[in-house]
Design an enzyme around this catalytic site. Structure first.
Site, short mmCIF file in Angstrom:
data_model
loop_
_atom_site.label_atom_id
_atom_site.label_comp_id
_atom_site.label_asym_id
_atom_site.label_seq_id
_atom_site.Cartn_x
_atom_site.Cartn_y
_atom_site.Cartn_z
N ASN A 114 0.94 -1.12 -0.08
CA ASN A 114 0.12 0.04 0.22
C ASN A 114 0.84 1.23 -0.20
O ASN A 114 1.98 1.14 0.46
CB ASN A 114 -0.71 -0.16 1.20
N HIS A 131 5.91 -0.41 -2.58
CA HIS A 131 5.57 0.21 -3.86
C HIS A 131 5.43 1.80 -3.49
O HIS A 131 4.76 2.51 -4.23
CB HIS A 131 3.93 -0.35 -4.17
N CYS A 167 14.00 22.68 -12.36
CA CYS A 167 14.87 22.43 -13.39
C CYS A 167 14.24 22.07 -14.53
O CYS A 167 14.84 21.50 -15.68
CB CYS A 167 15.94 21.18 -12.97
N SER A 206 -4.88 -9.60 -3.12
CA SER A 206 -5.51 -10.63 -4.19
C SER A 206 -4.25 -11.54 -4.68
O SER A 206 -4.41 -12.47 -5.21
CB SER A 206 -5.89 -9.90 -5.23
C1 BV8 Z 1 8.16 -5.13 -11.71
C2 BV8 Z 1 1.44 1.39 -7.10
C3 BV8 Z 1 9.79 -5.80 -13.66
C4 BV8 Z 1 1.00 2.52 -8.02
C5 BV8 Z 1 1.10 -0.71 -7.90
C6 BV8 Z 1 6.85 -11.33 -12.76
C7 BV8 Z 1 7.99 -10.64 -12.17
C8 BV8 Z 1 8.10 -9.39 -11.75
C9 BV8 Z 1 7.05 -8.50 -12.59
C10 BV8 Z 1 6.04 -9.04 -13.23
C11 BV8 Z 1 5.87 -10.40 -13.39
N1 BV8 Z 1 4.77 -10.99 -14.05
C12 BV8 Z 1 4.03 -9.70 -14.28
C13 BV8 Z 1 4.84 -8.47 -13.90
C14 BV8 Z 1 4.62 -7.23 -13.92
C15 BV8 Z 1 3.82 -6.57 -13.03
C16 BV8 Z 1 2.49 -7.42 -12.47
O1 BV8 Z 1 2.61 -8.13 -11.43
N2 BV8 Z 1 1.39 -7.20 -13.29
C17 BV8 Z 1 0.26 -7.84 -12.62
C18 BV8 Z 1 -0.99 -7.10 -13.08
C19 BV8 Z 1 0.04 -9.32 -13.08
N3 BV8 Z 1 4.59 -6.11 -11.82
C20 BV8 Z 1 5.08 -4.94 -12.16
O2 BV8 Z 1 5.02 -4.42 -13.22
C21 BV8 Z 1 6.01 -4.60 -11.10
N4 BV8 Z 1 7.33 -4.28 -11.67
O3 BV8 Z 1 8.53 -6.29 -11.34
O4 BV8 Z 1 9.12 -4.87 -12.79
C22 BV8 Z 1 11.19 -5.16 -13.93
C23 BV8 Z 1 12.27 -6.15 -13.45
C24 BV8 Z 1 13.59 -5.54 -13.75
C25 BV8 Z 1 13.82 -4.17 -14.26
C26 BV8 Z 1 12.50 -3.42 -14.76
C27 BV8 Z 1 11.31 -3.96 -14.21
C28 BV8 Z 1 5.66 -3.49 -10.26
C29 BV8 Z 1 4.33 -4.03 -9.38
C30 BV8 Z 1 3.90 -2.46 -8.53
C31 BV8 Z 1 2.54 -1.89 -9.42
N5 BV8 Z 1 2.11 -0.81 -8.57
N6 BV8 Z 1 0.69 0.13 -7.13
C32 BV8 Z 1 -0.60 2.75 -7.64
O5 BV8 Z 1 -0.76 2.34 -6.46
O6 BV8 Z 1 -1.28 3.68 -8.34
S1 BV8 Z 1 0.11 -2.33 -8.01
C33 BV8 Z 1 -1.26 -2.13 -7.19
O7 BV8 Z 1 -1.49 -3.41 -7.02
C34 BV8 Z 1 -1.08 -1.69 -5.71
O8 BV8 Z 1 0.16 -1.41 -5.19
C35 BV8 Z 1 -1.77 -2.79 -5.05
O9 BV8 Z 1 -1.01 -2.90 -3.45
C36 BV8 Z 1 -1.21 -3.86 -5.57
C37 BV8 Z 1 -1.72 -5.31 -5.31
O10 BV8 Z 1 -3.11 -5.19 -5.30
P1 BV8 Z 1 -3.72 -5.60 -3.86
O11 BV8 Z 1 -3.40 -4.79 -2.65
O12 BV8 Z 1 -3.77 -7.05 -3.50
O13 BV8 Z 1 -5.27 -5.01 -4.13
P2 BV8 Z 1 -6.31 -5.63 -4.81
O14 BV8 Z 1 -7.36 -4.80 -5.09
O15 BV8 Z 1 -5.84 -6.43 -6.03
O16 BV8 Z 1 -6.91 -6.78 -3.60
C38 BV8 Z 1 -7.42 -6.47 -2.69
C39 BV8 Z 1 -7.82 -7.74 -1.69
O17 BV8 Z 1 -8.43 -7.15 -0.57
C40 BV8 Z 1 -8.65 -8.37 -2.24
O18 BV8 Z 1 -8.19 -9.92 -2.17
C41 BV8 Z 1 -10.11 -8.38 -1.53
O19 BV8 Z 1 -10.91 -9.58 -1.50
C42 BV8 Z 1 -9.66 -8.09 -0.01
N7 BV8 Z 1 -10.30 -7.33 0.77
C43 BV8 Z 1 -11.37 -6.57 0.41
N8 BV8 Z 1 -11.81 -6.00 1.56
C44 BV8 Z 1 -10.90 -6.36 2.67
C45 BV8 Z 1 -9.98 -7.47 2.16
N9 BV8 Z 1 -9.27 -7.83 2.71
C46 BV8 Z 1 -9.35 -7.79 4.21
N10 BV8 Z 1 -10.22 -7.06 4.82
C47 BV8 Z 1 -11.00 -6.32 4.05
N11 BV8 Z 1 -11.98 -5.37 4.63
ZN ZN Z 2 14.25 18.95 -11.08
#
Ligand code: BV8
Ligand code: ZN
Length: 265
Positions: A114, A131, A167, A206
């Site tokens: 988060n 993140h 800048c 998730s």
């Molecule tokens: C990277 C910031 C590589 C911005 C976010 C394999 C390895 C490495 C990367 C990848 C890979 N495969 C794919 C990738 C690419 C990508 C990726 O994972 N894509 C996904 C879509 C498949 N990963 C990346 O791009 C990462 N970068 O590794 O780069 C690299 C390597 C070398 C050189 C260069 C590059 C970067 C990932 C970070 C992206 N930024 N956020 C912003 O927020 O605007 S991601 C975003 O999703 C948030 O950070 C969030 O936290 C994150 C995960 O989501 P969740 O937190 O799980 O939230 P979600 O809504 O999905 O789920 C909520 C859950 O809560 C649900 O299960 C629900 O049931 C539950 N819930 C609901 N209410 C409650 C509850 N639980 C408890 N109590 C409740 N009351």
């Molecule tokens: Zn600057």
């Protein structure tokens, strides 16, 4: 692998299996991974639930550098809007329960995906932000950092809503976008902690975004007892030892009470 998948129909005592009690109460190194779900009860929309923010926009559209470079105005407005919401939100009982747990174990760390800073607002001290944090901004050119107020000062004085550094570089939020590497030290520390954990809780995520979603797997592979707290099942559920089906704001305070009563060290 899993002891049981249980809902919170009755109180937690009966729901925790004897193995779970033994593992939880004897733990010394506890590691927590949180996602957007832990902040849902604070009024911050998650990403992938039905009312999630990605349902309005897809990550590809906004949370990546190209989108920012091509649509600086739209992306800057989106983050400003999210930040204005987040700034007014407060930690919920789930955050506060984790803050109290921090004092009960010899080693206790929170790894969060988060960017809302609510764990720190609740008083948790050992928080690793994978993140980034939406309250911080920096210039893509000279890396000068800008506080929220400094950013707003610039943002509100440009009719284009394209915040520029003195800048002439673009100012961006200090968050990790898709396709961007996570902060090296944060990620290495997170994997190290997962490797050494006795007890690992994955809360409100998730387990979809990598490499964050690899962290609970590392904990499992190294013998940690892994508990998932989530009202829904995830891709991780079938691999965890115990799945507490419910809201973290309700489950974590109950878990805290159990731990306070039974911790045996
Ligand atoms: C990277 C910031 C590589 C911005 C976010 C394999 C390895 C490495 C990367 C990848 C890979 N495969 C794919 C990738 C690419 C990508 C990726 O994972 N894509 C996904 C879509 C498949 N990963 C990346 O791009 C990462 N970068 O590794 O780069 C690299 C390597 C070398 C050189 C260069 C590059 C970067 C990932 C970070 C992206 N930024 N956020 C912003 O927020 O605007 S991601 C975003 O999703 C948030 O950070 C969030 O936290 C994150 C995960 O989501 P969740 O937190 O799980 O939230 P979600 O809504 O999905 O789920 C909520 C859950 O809560 C649900 O299960 C629900 O049931 C539950 N819930 C609901 N209410 C409650 C509850 N639980 C408890 N109590 C409740 N009351
Ligand atoms: Zn600057």
């Amino acid at each position: 692998m899993m002891d049981s998948s249980i809902g919170l129909r009755s109180n937690l005592t009966e729901l925790l299996t004897s193995i779970a009690k033994e593992r939880i109460y004897s733990s010394r190194k506890v590691v927590i991974l949180t996602g957007a779900g832990i902040s849902a009860e604070s009024g911050i929309p998650t990403f992938r639930d039905k009312d999630g923010i990605w349902t309005k926009f897809s990550p590809e559209e906004l949370a990546n550098f190209d989108a920012f470079y091509k649509n600086t105005k739209i992306v800057s407005e989106w983050y400003k809007k999210r930040r204005d919401i987040i700034e007014k939100k407060h930690p919920n009982p789930g955050h506060f329960a984790l803050k109290e747990m921090e004092q009960l174990f010899p080693s206790f760390h929170i790894i969060t995906q988060n960017i809302d800073g609510l764990h720190q607002k609740a008083g948790s001290e050992k928080v690793i932000e994978l993140h980034g944090n939406i309250m911080r901004n920096y210039c893509i050119n000279c890396k000068k950092e800008y506080t929220t107020d400094e950013f707003d000062e610039i943002y509100n004085h440009t009719d284009t809503h394209i915040p520029m550094c003195d800048c002439d570089g673009l100012i961006r939020p200090d968050v990790v976008w898709f396709g961007e590497q996570l902060p090296q030290d944060a990620l290495e520390t997170a994997f190290q902690l997962a490797e050494e954990a006795d007890l690992f809780l994955t809360i409100g995520t998730s387990a979809y975004v990598r490499p964050a979603s690899d962290i609970p797997i590392v904990a499992l592979q190294n013998g940690a007892y892994v508990i998932e707290v989530n009202p829904a099942k995830t891709g991780l559920t079938n691999f965890t030892h115990l799945n507490l089906l419910g809201k973290s704001g309700e489950i974590l305070p109950k878990l805290l009470e159990e731990i306070k009563l039974n911790l045996n060290h």
